[in-house]
Design an enzyme around this catalytic site. Structure first.
Site, mmCIF file in Angstrom:
data_model
loop_
_atom_site.group_PDB
_atom_site.id
_atom_site.type_symbol
_atom_site.label_atom_id
_atom_site.label_comp_id
_atom_site.label_asym_id
_atom_site.label_seq_id
_atom_site.Cartn_x
_atom_site.Cartn_y
_atom_site.Cartn_z
ATOM 1 N N ALA A 256 14.204 -5.177 -19.230
ATOM 2 C CA ALA A 256 14.128 -5.793 -20.569
ATOM 3 C C ALA A 256 14.093 -4.786 -21.707
ATOM 4 O O ALA A 256 13.930 -5.182 -22.860
ATOM 5 C CB ALA A 256 12.941 -6.741 -20.697
ATOM 6 N N GLY A 258 16.700 -3.098 -22.842
ATOM 7 C CA GLY A 258 17.858 -3.427 -23.659
ATOM 8 C C GLY A 258 17.668 -4.712 -24.435
ATOM 9 O O GLY A 258 18.082 -4.824 -25.597
ATOM 10 N N ARG A 292 5.581 -0.263 -19.908
ATOM 11 C CA ARG A 292 4.855 -1.389 -19.335
ATOM 12 C C ARG A 292 5.711 -2.062 -18.266
ATOM 13 O O ARG A 292 6.931 -2.006 -18.333
ATOM 14 C CB ARG A 292 4.535 -2.412 -20.426
ATOM 15 C CG ARG A 292 3.797 -1.829 -21.608
ATOM 16 C CD ARG A 292 3.860 -2.780 -22.774
ATOM 17 N NE ARG A 292 3.046 -2.326 -23.888
ATOM 18 C CZ ARG A 292 2.969 -2.922 -25.059
ATOM 19 N NH1 ARG A 292 3.681 -4.015 -25.268
ATOM 20 N NH2 ARG A 292 2.206 -2.457 -26.018
#
Length: 309
Positions: A256, A258, A292
């Site tokens: 995620a 991008g 994360r």
């Protein structure tokens, strides 16, 4: 300068998936069974991720897509609504909700297999029925995880309505139809997608420059090729091509990243930011996201970026 205006609106046309994420020491070889470290089930899909990113990073967001009449669909819808995202244009289809099977290795690289499910029920008719969601936005984002006919209809409607149109050509399997390019303001592939779109090898900033030049020659107005830790190659109309270095961080999971970049970029454009400032903001957001784990859980909020200065 971007404002914090509540009139900054982004509409995302795209996919919503339930992500089934396994962390493993490395990516498996064909026919190989590996013992994984952990498993998690989290909301994802490029459309959903980009909608959440745009919402967390300062825009009012509407989601146009389709989920299944199943527990995953209910969870996906509830997750968007919890982010303040308008789900009026989020239909419930006949097929089960989309899923993505994701393996993340200890080097933070991933492989992803997607089953479209209800995402395949997004049609040109659905785009026409929900045109009000496009009309209300300053920026419209599309990807390629919904049927091509629906993507083309969304691009055409957004162009007709005078919106800023972003296409993230993911997943790309070959060149885009030539009649799509004039409908797009910002074409934003990564290296793999740029290679698929052009037939060129894209493994370095110099390669990205060649791919961006080819895409612009084919009719793309502005091309932004994301290069992961190597930054971003920007070929913008009326400006000299430029390489934007990526902020240095210790990556945990690139899933995620991008999508965070695209959502942040769209949110900034909707707020009236200059393109250069919007790109740098989006890079900072993406860099924070890779520190994360997970897709939507990794996407930062505007206040976090503001606090970092």
């Amino acid at each position: 300068m971007a404002s914090n205006s509540t009139d900054a609106r982004v509409t995302v046309v795209g996919s919503l998936n339930m992500d089934l994420v396994v962390r493993a020491p490395r990516l498996p070889q064909p026919g190989e069974t590996l013992a994984g470290h952990t498993f998690a089930q989290v909301a994802g899909g490029k459309g959903g991720n980009q909608a959440v990113a745009a919402a967390r990073l300062g825009a009012r967001v509407a989601m146009l897509g389709c989920v299944g009449a199943d527990p995953n669909g209910a969870q996906l819808r509830a997750g968007l609504e919890a982010e303040g995202i308008d789900c009026t244009a989020l239909d419930t289809g006949r097929e089960p909700s989309g899923v993505a099977l994701i393996v993340v290795d200890d080097a933070s690289q991933n492989t992803i297999v997607i089953v479209a499910g209800s995402n395949g029920e997004v049609t040109p008719d659905a785009i026409a029925r929900h045109e009000a969601a496009l009309a209300a936005a300053q920026v419209v984002i599309c990807q390629l995880e919904t049927p091509p006919a629906a993507v083309r209809a969304a691009l055409a409607a957004a162009r007709r309505l005078g919106k800023i149109v972003i296409l993230n050509p993911a997943p790309a399997t070959g060149p885009l139809p030539a009649d799509w390019l004039p409908l797009i303001d910002y074409l934003i592939p990564n290296e793999t997608e740029a290679a698929a779109l052009t037939g060129l090898t894209v493994e370095s900033p110099d390669d990205a420059a060649q791919a961006a030049a080819a895409l612009r020659a084919a009719g793309a107005r502005n091309v932004l090729i994301t290069l992961g830790a190597r930054g971003l190659y920007a070929a913008l109309d009326g400006a000299a091509p430029a390489l934007y270095d990526a902020p240095r961080v210790a990556a945990v999971d690139t899933t995620a990243a991008g999508d965070t970049f695209i959502g942040g970029f769209a949110a900034q454009l909707a707020q009236g930011a200059e393109v250069d400032a919007a790109l740098r903001f989006a890079q900072r957001a993406a860099a924070l996201s890779v520190t994360r784990a997970g897709a939507q859980p990794s996407i930062p909020r505007r206040a976090e970026l503001d606090a970092l200065g």
